[in-house]
Design an enzyme around this catalytic site. Structure first.
Site, short mmCIF file in Angstrom:
data_model
loop_
_atom_site.label_atom_id
_atom_site.label_comp_id
_atom_site.label_asym_id
_atom_site.label_seq_id
_atom_site.Cartn_x
_atom_site.Cartn_y
_atom_site.Cartn_z
N ASN A 1 -32.76 22.84 -9.71
CA ASN A 1 -31.30 22.85 -9.70
C ASN A 1 -30.69 21.72 -10.51
OD1 ASN A 1 -30.98 24.05 -6.25
ND2 ASN A 1 -31.03 25.19 -8.18
N ASP B 1 -29.45 31.59 -0.65
CA ASP B 1 -29.21 32.02 -2.03
C ASP B 1 -27.93 32.85 -2.14
OD1 ASP B 1 -29.75 32.25 -4.72
OD2 ASP B 1 -31.09 33.97 -4.49
N ASN C 1 -24.63 31.61 -3.31
CA ASN C 1 -23.31 30.99 -3.24
C ASN C 1 -22.48 31.23 -4.50
OD1 ASN C 1 -23.93 29.92 -0.75
ND2 ASN C 1 -24.40 27.87 -1.51
#
Length: 250
Positions: free
Chosen positions: A70, A22, A24
């Site tokens: 996502n 987690d 980026n």
């Protein structure tokens, strides 16, 4: 081998580590960059961790690469992520072969673009005989989806007469219907970026997993961070519902 790595007890090495990679996007935004640059930097962190896993003899490493949720992100970011994935597969295949890494994928892979899945299938086949760390990529994965799919498959097998007695359905039976069938549950789950939640990741499998959270974003994750997580894990007492006294007598 550095001092931190030397402190890891080989006999107490976790068999399976899962990582929620987690941060980026936030890593890039803090630097005034587009979020895509964070994902590019995240690929380098993956390389470091896979290499570290091989060096210490880890058997299974699962990376939460792309969740079902996502797909709700902006299309430009999704397209960039898929492109990065294809590029990474092509670029990293020789090193994965040298490191003896075996690739597996879990998730609703039918959602992946055809080119991505074709390249991924090729990588799975090419590495299938490797005997080093098994790298499991969770792609278009969601734990609720996985559990619901398992329930549907069990219901169909019961309807078809493959399961004749509902008493046959225990923990082991249910686990065999999950995408992780044949893979041991994670001993340790690591999440970066300071967030302290599972985010729909391996909900069934993490029933007795030890959690380790750290504040740094994924692109900054180094080998030593993995070693520190393992060292922390090895100092814990895993009781699985028993008392400490019962565990010490085993």
């Amino acid at each position: 081998m550095n001092d931190i790595q030397k402190e890891i007890v080989e006999a107490g090495l976790p068999e399976h580590i899962a990582i929620i990679m987690d941060g980026n996007g936030r890593w890039a935004q803090e630097r005034g960059l587009d979020r895509v640059y964070g994902h590019k930097a995240g690929v380098d962190a993956v390389k470091r961790v896979v290499e570290a896993a091989g060096e210490i003899g880890l058997k299974y490493l699962t990376l939460y690469t792309f969740s079902i949720e996502n797909w709700n992100r902006p299309k430009v970011e999704i397209d960039a992520l898929m492109g990065l994935m294809v590029d990474a597969i092509i670029r990293e295949t020789p090193d994965l072969m040298k490191q003896n890494v075996r690739i597996q994928v879990i998730g609703h892979t039918n959602d992946l673009p055809e080119e991505v899945w074709r390249k991924m299938e090729g990588l799975i086949r090419q590495t299938s005989e490797n005997t080093g760390v098994t790298l499991i990529l969770a792609l278009s994965y969601g734990a609720r989806w996985e559990i619901l799919e398992a329930v549907k498959k069990i219901a169909q097998d019961y309807k078809d007469g493959k399961i004749t007695d509902l008493k046959e359905i225990g923990d082991g039976c249910f686990a065999n219907y999950l995408t992780t069938a044949g893979i041991p549950d994670p001993d340790l789950l690591v999440r970066t970026s300071g967030e302290c939640r599972l985010s729909n990741f391996l909900l069934w499998q993490c029933a007795y997993t030890e959690f380790y959270f750290l504040a740094k974003f994924w692109p900054d994750f180094e080998k030593d961070d993995l070693y520190l997580a393992i060292r922390n894990f090895q100092k814990r007492e895993r009781r699985f519902g028993m008392t400490g006294e019962q565990v010490s007598k085993k």
